[in-house]
Scaffold this motif. Sequence first.
Motif, PDB file in Angstrom:
ATOM      1  N   GLU A   1       0.843  -1.193   0.000  1.00  0.00           N
ATOM      2  CA  GLU A   1       0.000   0.000   0.000  1.00  0.00           C
ATOM      3  C   GLU A   1       0.880   1.245   0.000  1.00  0.00           C
ATOM      4  OE1 GLU A   1      -3.199   0.198   2.935  1.00  0.00           O
ATOM      5  OE2 GLU A   1      -3.078   2.395   2.852  1.00  0.00           O
ATOM      6  N   LEU A   2       0.517   2.209  -0.842  1.00  0.00           N
ATOM      7  CA  LEU A   2       1.281   3.454  -0.928  1.00  0.00           C
ATOM      8  C   LEU A   2       0.305   4.619  -0.826  1.00  0.00           C
ATOM      9  CD1 LEU A   2       3.869   5.077  -1.610  1.00  0.00           C
ATOM     10  CD2 LEU A   2       3.362   4.701  -4.007  1.00  0.00           C
ATOM     11  N   ASP A   3       0.433   5.386   0.251  1.00  0.00           N
ATOM     12  CA  ASP A   3      -0.464   6.525   0.442  1.00  0.00           C
ATOM     13  C   ASP A   3       0.237   7.807  -0.013  1.00  0.00           C
ATOM     14  OD1 ASP A   3      -2.379   8.308   1.125  1.00  0.00           O
ATOM     15  OD2 ASP A   3      -2.484   7.772   3.249  1.00  0.00           O
ATOM     16  N   ALA A   4      -0.198   8.314  -1.152  1.00  0.00           N
ATOM     17  CA  ALA A   4       0.404   9.543  -1.698  1.00  0.00           C
ATOM     18  C   ALA A   4      -0.560  10.723  -1.512  1.00  0.00           C
ATOM     19  CB  ALA A   4       0.749   9.349  -3.170  1.00  0.00           C
TER      20      ALA A   4
ATOM     21  N   ALA B   1       4.928   5.764  -7.215  1.00  0.00           N
ATOM     22  CA  ALA B   1       4.399   4.494  -7.716  1.00  0.00           C
ATOM     23  C   ALA B   1       5.505   3.713  -8.430  1.00  0.00           C
ATOM     24  CB  ALA B   1       3.227   4.740  -8.659  1.00  0.00           C
ATOM     25  N   ARG B   2       6.280   4.436  -9.217  1.00  0.00           N
ATOM     26  CA  ARG B   2       7.383   3.816  -9.953  1.00  0.00           C
ATOM     27  C   ARG B   2       8.382   3.157  -8.983  1.00  0.00           C
ATOM     28  NH1 ARG B   2       9.013   1.543 -14.540  1.00  0.00           N
ATOM     29  NH2 ARG B   2      11.273   1.537 -14.660  1.00  0.00           N
ATOM     30  N   LYS B   3       8.698   3.909  -7.932  1.00  0.00           N
ATOM     31  CA  LYS B   3       9.667   3.421  -6.954  1.00  0.00           C
ATOM     32  C   LYS B   3       9.140   2.173  -6.249  1.00  0.00           C
ATOM     33  CE  LYS B   3      13.125   5.450  -4.007  1.00  0.00           C
ATOM     34  NZ  LYS B   3      13.538   6.584  -3.192  1.00  0.00           N
ATOM     35  N   ALA B   4       7.865   2.242  -5.855  1.00  0.00           N
ATOM     36  CA  ALA B   4       7.262   1.105  -5.149  1.00  0.00           C
ATOM     37  C   ALA B   4       7.240  -0.131  -6.048  1.00  0.00           C
ATOM     38  CB  ALA B   4       5.853   1.467  -4.688  1.00  0.00           C
ATOM     39  N   LEU B   5       6.836   0.052  -7.307  1.00  0.00           N
ATOM     40  CA  LEU B   5       6.731  -1.087  -8.220  1.00  0.00           C
ATOM     41  C   LEU B   5       8.093  -1.711  -8.521  1.00  0.00           C
ATOM     42  CD1 LEU B   5       4.062   0.373 -10.648  1.00  0.00           C
ATOM     43  CD2 LEU B   5       3.811  -1.772  -9.386  1.00  0.00           C
ATOM     44  N   SER B   6       9.147  -0.873  -8.498  1.00  0.00           N
ATOM     45  CA  SER B   6      10.465  -1.393  -8.860  1.00  0.00           C
ATOM     46  C   SER B   6      10.975  -2.410  -7.840  1.00  0.00           C
ATOM     47  CB  SER B   6      11.463  -0.255  -9.045  1.00  0.00           C
ATOM     48  OG  SER B   6      11.695   0.369  -7.815  1.00  0.00           O
TER      49      SER B   6
ATOM     50  N   LEU C   1      -1.519  -0.946  -4.103  1.00  0.00           N
ATOM     51  CA  LEU C   1      -2.656  -0.041  -3.906  1.00  0.00           C
ATOM     52  C   LEU C   1      -2.098   1.358  -3.712  1.00  0.00           C
ATOM     53  CD1 LEU C   1      -5.659   0.623  -3.370  1.00  0.00           C
ATOM     54  CD2 LEU C   1      -5.230   0.152  -0.958  1.00  0.00           C
ATOM     55  N   LEU C   2      -2.413   2.227  -4.650  1.00  0.00           N
ATOM     56  CA  LEU C   2      -1.937   3.609  -4.589  1.00  0.00           C
ATOM     57  C   LEU C   2      -3.111   4.518  -4.244  1.00  0.00           C
ATOM     58  CD1 LEU C   2       0.187   5.907  -5.223  1.00  0.00           C
ATOM     59  CD2 LEU C   2      -0.648   5.803  -7.570  1.00  0.00           C
ATOM     60  N   ILE C   3      -2.940   5.302  -3.179  1.00  0.00           N
ATOM     61  CA  ILE C   3      -3.985   6.247  -2.770  1.00  0.00           C
ATOM     62  C   ILE C   3      -3.481   7.654  -3.050  1.00  0.00           C
ATOM     63  CG2 ILE C   3      -5.403   7.050  -0.842  1.00  0.00           C
ATOM     64  CD1 ILE C   3      -4.809   4.246   0.462  1.00  0.00           C
ATOM     65  N   ALA C   4      -4.292   8.457  -3.733  1.00  0.00           N
ATOM     66  CA  ALA C   4      -3.857   9.811  -4.084  1.00  0.00           C
ATOM     67  C   ALA C   4      -5.010  10.796  -3.972  1.00  0.00           C
ATOM     68  CB  ALA C   4      -3.296   9.822  -5.501  1.00  0.00           C
TER      69      ALA C   4
ATOM     70  N   PHE D   1      -6.053   3.402  -6.656  1.00  0.00           N
ATOM     71  CA  PHE D   1      -5.652   2.701  -7.880  1.00  0.00           C
ATOM     72  C   PHE D   1      -5.018   1.367  -7.495  1.00  0.00           C
ATOM     73  CE2 PHE D   1      -5.111   7.256  -8.591  1.00  0.00           C
ATOM     74  CZ  PHE D   1      -5.824   7.465  -9.769  1.00  0.00           C
ATOM     75  N   LEU D   2      -5.467   0.321  -8.155  1.00  0.00           N
ATOM     76  CA  LEU D   2      -4.852  -0.988  -7.939  1.00  0.00           C
ATOM     77  C   LEU D   2      -4.030  -1.318  -9.189  1.00  0.00           C
ATOM     78  CD1 LEU D   2      -4.727  -3.325  -5.880  1.00  0.00           C
ATOM     79  CD2 LEU D   2      -6.563  -4.419  -7.169  1.00  0.00           C
ATOM     80  N   ILE D   3      -2.722  -1.349  -9.007  1.00  0.00           N
ATOM     81  CA  ILE D   3      -1.823  -1.553 -10.148  1.00  0.00           C
ATOM     82  C   ILE D   3      -1.088  -2.871  -9.977  1.00  0.00           C
ATOM     83  CG2 ILE D   3       0.077  -0.550 -11.483  1.00  0.00           C
ATOM     84  CD1 ILE D   3      -0.529   2.121  -9.953  1.00  0.00           C
ATOM     85  N   GLU D   4      -1.077  -3.665 -11.038  1.00  0.00           N
ATOM     86  CA  GLU D   4      -0.343  -4.929 -10.978  1.00  0.00           C
ATOM     87  C   GLU D   4       1.024  -4.756 -11.622  1.00  0.00           C
ATOM     88  OE1 GLU D   4      -2.536  -8.730 -11.445  1.00  0.00           O
ATOM     89  OE2 GLU D   4      -1.129  -9.045 -13.103  1.00  0.00           O
ATOM     90  N   LYS D   5       2.032  -5.259 -10.940  1.00  0.00           N
ATOM     91  CA  LYS D   5       3.386  -5.189 -11.503  1.00  0.00           C
ATOM     92  C   LYS D   5       3.448  -6.080 -12.742  1.00  0.00           C
ATOM     93  CE  LYS D   5       8.104  -5.244 -11.253  1.00  0.00           C
ATOM     94  NZ  LYS D   5       9.100  -4.207 -11.070  1.00  0.00           N
TER      95      LYS D   5
END
Lengths: 78, 154
Positions: free
Chosen positions: A7-10, A22-27, A36-39, A71-75
């Motif tokens: 989970e990433l709360d932005a 998001a890029r950093k988390a996915l890497s 899960l990205l919250i913005a 946003f739910l993003i799949e790597k």
Amino acid sequence: MSNFDVELDASGLNCPLPVLKARKALSSMSPGQRLLLIATDKGAEKDIPAFSNITGNPLIETSEKDGKLHFLIEKGEG
Amino acid sequence: MTKKVAIIASKGTLDNAYPPFLLASTAAALGFEVKIFFTFYGLTLLTKDPDLKISPLGNPAMPMPVPIPSIVQIIPGLEWFATWMMKRKLKQKGVASWQELRDICVESEVELIACQMTVDLFDYNSEDFIDGISPGGAATFLEFASEADITLYI
């Protein structure tokens, strides 16, 4: 919102920070894992789908909850 | 095929520090290869800890709390005030500092090229600049730009 691994709360952060974070988390995630990205940045509504489309990390689900964008993003495999 | 972005950064004010580093860091996050060519006042953006300012003078579109006629804008302190106001607003609105974006550019291997002609013109020394920048000239930029998908002059 379906299950997620990270989970990433932005919230409160403005363009381009949600995308950069998001890029950093996915890497550091493995293909198939979900972020899960919250913005709260209104621009993220279009920026995150663009990011997901260009980088090949599929956007599984988008929703709004308590005035925040989820946003739910799949790597991806890339 | 990796997309390429070529940017020229020619200005050194606080507001003009944002577009090159913001677009370059985002492009790098999208997986693009990015090079920024810093020339003239843009070179300031490569120095270690510049105190970038914003000037309301000659900038009628800048939102001010009260309208200030151009003739009054030469008063000492007004530039300082406008800069302070802008920095405060950037912080309040959750906008990254330009240095933060520059750090991300360096981390994500955006190539930062210092225009050698203007380095010499302004008597800069290599120790004035942050680590990891490379010198280059017009042909260096044009070679990359000729293959770039996106080219911007800022």
